[in-house]
Design a protein around this motif. Structure first.
Motif, PDB file in Angstrom:
ATOM      1  N   UNK A   1       3.769   9.539  -5.342  1.00 46.81           N
ATOM      2  CA  UNK A   1       4.470   8.262  -5.520  1.00 46.81           C
ATOM      3  C   UNK A   1       3.553   7.108  -5.103  1.00 46.81           C
ATOM      4  N   UNK A   2       3.895   5.911  -5.503  1.00 45.54           N
ATOM      5  CA  UNK A   2       3.020   4.771  -5.192  1.00 45.54           C
ATOM      6  C   UNK A   2       3.857   3.587  -4.750  1.00 45.54           C
ATOM      7  N   UNK A   3       3.238   2.772  -3.908  1.00 46.62           N
ATOM      8  CA  UNK A   3       3.803   1.453  -3.604  1.00 46.62           C
ATOM      9  C   UNK A   3       2.669   0.464  -3.826  1.00 46.62           C
ATOM     10  N   UNK A   4       2.816  -0.388  -4.833  1.00 50.05           N
ATOM     11  CA  UNK A   4       1.773  -1.367  -5.142  1.00 50.05           C
ATOM     12  C   UNK A   4       2.152  -2.716  -4.532  1.00 50.05           C
ATOM     13  N   UNK A   5       1.182  -3.598  -4.453  1.00 54.56           N
ATOM     14  CA  UNK A   5       1.416  -4.963  -3.940  1.00 54.56           C
ATOM     15  C   UNK A   5       1.973  -4.964  -2.513  1.00 54.56           C
TER      16      UNK A   5
ATOM     17  N   UNK B   1       9.027   4.969   1.678  1.00 55.48           N
ATOM     18  CA  UNK B   1       8.332   5.996   0.913  1.00 55.48           C
ATOM     19  C   UNK B   1       8.164   7.260   1.722  1.00 55.48           C
TER      20      UNK B   1
ATOM     21  N   UNK C   1       1.575   9.524  -0.115  1.00 54.54           N
ATOM     22  CA  UNK C   1       1.892   8.348  -0.903  1.00 54.54           C
ATOM     23  C   UNK C   1       0.616   7.557  -1.124  1.00 54.54           C
TER      24      UNK C   1
ATOM     25  N   UNK D   1      -2.622   2.898  -9.361  1.00 50.97           N
ATOM     26  CA  UNK D   1      -1.522   3.661  -9.975  1.00 50.97           C
ATOM     27  C   UNK D   1      -1.998   4.843 -10.828  1.00 50.97           C
TER      28      UNK D   1
ATOM     29  N   UNK E   1      10.526  -1.114   0.856  1.00 44.41           N
ATOM     30  CA  UNK E   1      10.644   0.225   0.299  1.00 44.41           C
ATOM     31  C   UNK E   1      10.410   1.257   1.392  1.00 44.41           C
TER      32      UNK E   1
END
Lengths: 339, 296
Positions: free
Chosen positions: B143-147, B174, B178, B134, B172
């Protein structure tokens, strides 16, 4: 002398309008830290239609709730949430900001820390305020961020001597949730939010949440297994024992990683911290990350074939033997005595 | 549409398998005795990037920040299928916390633009902070997508990802570019392929070539480099001089968090009672627990 009162902030996470336990625990801890600093405790709350929840936070000592309430903020979304919190931190420069080490907190806190160039320590197991001498320079009232590190072989105390804002995340259950008898007379400060195009770069398409059926923190008895259980099959015997004596089954991180048990039943630094009446540690060597999550249990029984296992250092009843032989004997003895 | 990915990987001490000889008598860790491993979730991140490339086309580049011996890790990535590998290494980057690490990684990623997706493991097993992903995204304005638990679908500039949340999951969507951090269950990393091992076992960084040249007076670094580049066996190294960085924000100097104190874990002697592992012992134990008002 700085005339402005030092502020301790807690980011309060709401899930479908309900406060996360960890946030209330952190407010309870934050209250003490604020007292140490002779400062004030504030909560940051983001969501929609959460005014009632905001008032509930006065019961945990928040003298002010910074509240961003907007329909598009109903569910956590990284970009708008991190923008709101980052701007608030920039503007008010709180001395300390605490986040739950949840999926949300661990997504949000590093982003805010990066934006504000603040020091951030993950998964602290203790937080204290102390004067510190670091590299021959004196610093007054720093936040000591204490956590096991390096595979649990050491305990590190981290400080952010030159960071105006000190940030930390803490797992659920590590701090105790202590509501006040009388809520403080706090107030709610509405924070304006204007949606921006970039807030929609990641959109939520679907969302599935189930109330956690497992509540390890509330269980009076926990039967817990480690990597020493050997395999998934052997692990099942713990359910037999737990069922018989009215307990819940839990596991260590090694057991979770080995696939013996689900992560939502993990006890320890990166799982849940528990304080049951009885904790039965089966095939658990006793790494400090695990002990951090269970050492406050009222009574601990440890069963391990290694007579030198560290777990024996904190147990009350020590049984050296093969778990797969000892547990059936324990089950028989219980049935004979109590059924 | 094809996708160009960069995967951030890390070589970590194998904290999961700490054996007796690693522990010093005073209870501290002897780091030099620790074997290193490919951080498990970074390996999963690489696998996910490779799967995306195999399905839609594109490229996979890997980047690591670490000491020179981290080139071993980059060779492993090439064996698995990465197209190109980059080593970020400079003494001035040493001692970095997550903030200073992400600052350098973000600077390196800027050099690797354009890309569609930056992948990383959720966290590294030596620190378990899950912060570098992050923090790198924030610095790049991504933007981020974690996990992330898996990529469900990709169509043009949009990608659908399933991610874990507390007590559930989200899907999600995105918009690229990303940054995605990946959990262990997202994919099963493929084994190294023998053919690729044969092809890339000689991949070398500039410093490794310099050492070869030092050891053999018939070899010249410039010639070696040219040869390795032409064979696709050159692993590019980035130092502070190659990146647009402010040294005050790198390494220990750029790290707001400092280690104030390290305590080895010493177990206090406690009063415990040894219960024999037999039938009589168990009966006695039940009695004691009844006396403790836990049972009965």
């Amino acid at each position: 002398m700085n005339e402005k009162k030092q502020q301790v902030w807690v980011f309060v996470e709401q899930r479908d309008g309900q406060p996360a336990d960890v946030s209330l625990e952190l407010l309870s801890k934050g209250r003490k830290l604020a007292e140490n600093l002779r400062g004030e405790l504030k909560a940051v709350l983001i969501g929609h239609d959460v005014g009632d929840l905001a008032k509930e936070l006065f019961r945990y000592g928040a003298s002010e709730v910074l509240l961003a309430d907007h329909p598009s903020l109903r569910h956590y979304n990284t970009l708008p949430y991190s923008r709101i919190v980052s701007e608030l931190v920039d503007q008010h420069q709180p001395r300390i900001v605490l986040f739950g080490a949840s999926f949300v907190g661990r997504d949000l806190a590093p982003r805010v820390a990066s934006h504000t160039q603040s020091g951030l320590t993950a998964d602290c197991t203790d937080l204290q305020i102390a004067d510190v001498t670091y590299l021959r320079k004196d610093y007054a009232e720093l936040l000591l961020q204490i956590r096991p590190a390096f595979g649990g072989n050491i305990i590190a105390t981290i400080i952010c001597p030159d960071s105006p804002v000190q940030m930390a995340t803490v797992r659920e259950g590590v701090m105790e949730k202590i509501p006040l008898a009388e809520p403080v007379a706090g107030h709610i400060a509405p924070i304006p939010y204007t949606p921006e195009d970039c807030d929609e770069l990641v959109r939520i398409i679907e969302r599935h949440r189930e109330e956690n059926k497992v509540d390890l923190k509330a269980a009076p008895i926990i039967v817990s297994g480690g990597y020493g259980m050997g395999n998934f099959q052997n692990f099942q015997i713990l359910y037999d024992l737990a069922h018989l004596i009215g307990g819940e089954v839990a596991g260590t991180r090694a057991a979770v990683d080995a696939g013996f048990i689900d992560h939502n039943r993990q006890v320890g630094q990166t799982g849940v911290t528990v304080r049951p009446k009885l904790y039965i540690a089966c095939g658990i060597s006793g790494a400090i990350q695990h002990r951090a999550g269970m050492q406050d249990a009222n009574k601990i029984i440890a069963i391990n074939s290694d007579p030198d296992a560290p777990i024996f250092g904190i147990c009350h009843y020590r049984i050296v033997g093969d778990v797969m032989e000892v547990i059936p004997m324990l089950i028989d003895a219980y049935k004979h005595k109590l059924k | 549409m094809s996708y160009h990915s960069v995967v951030m990987v890390k070589q970590v001490p194998d904290t999961a398998n700490i054996s007796g000889q690693v522990m010093k008598p005073d209870g501290t860790v002897n780091r030099s005795k620790l074997p290193t491993v490919f951080n498990p979730e970074d390996k999963v991140a690489l696998e996910l990037a490779l799967q995306l490339r195999d399905r839609y086309g594109g490229t996979v580049r890997v980047v690591t920040m670490g000491p020179l011996k981290a080139s071993d890790l980059l060779r492993d990535c090439l064996y698995m299928g990465a197209d190109e590998a980059f080593l970020i290494s400079d003494r001035r980057f040493a001692g970095a916390d997550t903030l200073a690490t992400s600052y350098v990684l973000a600077a390196a990623l800027r050099k690797l633009q354009p890309f569609d997706i930056v992948f990383a493991g959720r966290q590294a097993i030596d620190g378990d902070t899950a912060q570098v992903g992050p923090q790198t995204a924030e610095k790049l304005g991504l933007p981020q997508i974690t996990y992330a638990e898996g990529i469900l679908d990709a169509a043009g500039p949009k990608i659908r990802i399933r991610r874990k949340i507390d007590q559930g999951f989200e899907v999600l969507e995105g918009t690229l570019p990303l940054l995605v951090t990946v959990v262990k269950d997202a994919a099963a990393p493929r084994p190294c392929r023998a053919k690729r091992v044969m092809a890339f076992k000689n991949a070398r960084t500039l410093l490794e070539l310099e050492k070869m040249a030092e050891a053999n007076s018939l070899l010249y670094v410039d010639q070696l480099k040219e040869e390795y580049v032409s064979k696709g066996l050159f692993i590019e190294t980035m130092t502070a001089d190659d990146l647009d960085v402010d040294l005050a924000r790198c390494g220990l100097a750029g790290s707001p968090t400092k280690v104030h104190k390290i305590d080895s874990v010493i177990l206090g002697a406690n009063e415990h009672e040894t219960i024999p592992a037999n039938k009589e012992g168990m009966y006695a134990l039940i009695d004691k627990l009844m006396d403790d008002h836990i049972f009965g």
